[in-house]
Write a protein that holds these residues in place. Sequence first.
Motif, PDB file in Angstrom:
ATOM      1  N   LEU A 248       0.709  -1.233  -0.006  1.00 44.70           N
ATOM      2  CA  LEU A 248       0.042  -0.195  -0.015  1.00 44.70           C
ATOM      3  C   LEU A 248       0.877   1.225   0.005  1.00 44.70           C
ATOM      4  N   VAL A 249       2.193   1.197   0.584  1.00 46.89           N
ATOM      5  CA  VAL A 249       2.939   2.159   0.722  1.00 46.89           C
ATOM      6  C   VAL A 249       4.261   1.827  -0.114  1.00 46.89           C
ATOM      7  N   PRO A 250       4.169   1.977  -1.424  1.00 47.37           N
ATOM      8  CA  PRO A 250       5.251   1.553  -2.212  1.00 47.37           C
ATOM      9  C   PRO A 250       6.826   1.991  -1.949  1.00 47.37           C
ATOM     10  N   SER A 251       6.773   3.270  -1.540  1.00 50.89           N
ATOM     11  CA  SER A 251       8.071   3.884  -0.889  1.00 50.89           C
ATOM     12  C   SER A 251       8.670   3.419   0.161  1.00 50.89           C
TER      13      SER A 251
ATOM     14  N   LYS B 137       9.532   0.542   7.231  1.00 53.07           N
ATOM     15  CA  LYS B 137      10.100   1.844   7.498  1.00 53.07           C
ATOM     16  C   LYS B 137       9.603   2.657   6.418  1.00 53.07           C
ATOM     17  N   ILE B 138       9.296   3.972   6.809  1.00 55.87           N
ATOM     18  CA  ILE B 138       8.386   4.878   6.180  1.00 55.87           C
ATOM     19  C   ILE B 138       8.857   6.270   6.249  1.00 55.87           C
ATOM     20  N   LYS B 139       9.205   6.825   5.260  1.00 58.71           N
ATOM     21  CA  LYS B 139       9.674   8.246   5.172  1.00 58.71           C
ATOM     22  C   LYS B 139       8.634   9.093   5.674  1.00 58.71           C
ATOM     23  N   TYR B 140       8.982  10.212   6.609  1.00 57.22           N
ATOM     24  CA  TYR B 140       7.831  11.013   7.150  1.00 57.22           C
ATOM     25  C   TYR B 140       7.142  11.924   5.940  1.00 57.22           C
ATOM     26  N   HIS B 141       7.832  12.450   4.669  1.00 55.30           N
ATOM     27  CA  HIS B 141       6.992  13.079   3.693  1.00 55.30           C
ATOM     28  C   HIS B 141       5.942  12.048   3.249  1.00 55.30           C
ATOM     29  N   ASN B 142       5.529  10.822   3.442  1.00 51.69           N
ATOM     30  CA  ASN B 142       4.557  10.066   3.011  1.00 51.69           C
ATOM     31  C   ASN B 142       3.292  10.051   4.037  1.00 51.69           C
ATOM     32  N   GLU B 143       2.767  11.121   4.131  1.00 52.90           N
ATOM     33  CA  GLU B 143       1.810  11.377   5.142  1.00 52.90           C
ATOM     34  C   GLU B 143       0.642  10.419   4.993  1.00 52.90           C
ATOM     35  N   SER B 144       0.082   9.791   4.047  1.00 54.64           N
ATOM     36  CA  SER B 144      -0.901   9.012   3.762  1.00 54.64           C
ATOM     37  C   SER B 144      -0.664   7.455   4.306  1.00 54.64           C
ATOM     38  N   ALA B 145       0.599   7.514   4.660  1.00 57.25           N
ATOM     39  CA  ALA B 145       0.949   6.093   5.306  1.00 57.25           C
ATOM     40  C   ALA B 145       0.442   5.963   6.579  1.00 57.25           C
ATOM     41  N   VAL B 146      -0.127   6.911   7.348  1.00 58.63           N
ATOM     42  CA  VAL B 146      -0.674   6.869   8.725  1.00 58.63           C
ATOM     43  C   VAL B 146      -1.924   6.235   8.646  1.00 58.63           C
TER      44      VAL B 146
END
Length: 185
Positions: free
Chosen positions: A76-79, A88-97
Amino acid sequence: MEFVDDYIASLDAPKKEWITSMVNFMREVFPDVKESLSNKIPTYNGDGYFIAFAAQKNYFTFHTDDMMVLSLIKELVPSASMGKRCVKIKYHNESAVECMMDACKEIVDYRKSMQSPRVSDIKALKKWSNVPLNVQELLVGNVFCSKCGVTTIVDYGIHDDRFGVVLNGFCQKCGGRVARMVEDC
């Protein structure tokens, strides 16, 4: 709670916002799941599972022992990148929350459904009612038991799943626990 709140207070933006969102979500939606500060990160322990969050310098980590959910988050969060029992998810990807909140629901709801096979949920019952009766009978009578092979599931509950519904119950022959996945059409 106090130790987790201290952990949150020690963070700066955007780490603080991400951790606060996830901790508040867990507290509001799953108040019965035990909260602690384990390995210096907020951790939620349920019956046979754990969920934890950490605010690293450049990324947020979502930890669990449910590898399928970690793979789902990655999908769901390809990055996002995979770590050892974490994503691990970079903070710029706000939809990941929101994706991580859905993952928490998936873990807790699945584990709860495994604990009480006879209890059904409304959403699953609605899906199951759309399956024709003759097909329902075929599905109930064609369940695999690790001891008996093909069997009939009895005393079962119907649980919602992201792919359809799951019948959780017992083998008619030996009484062992069995399950049957019924995918959405």
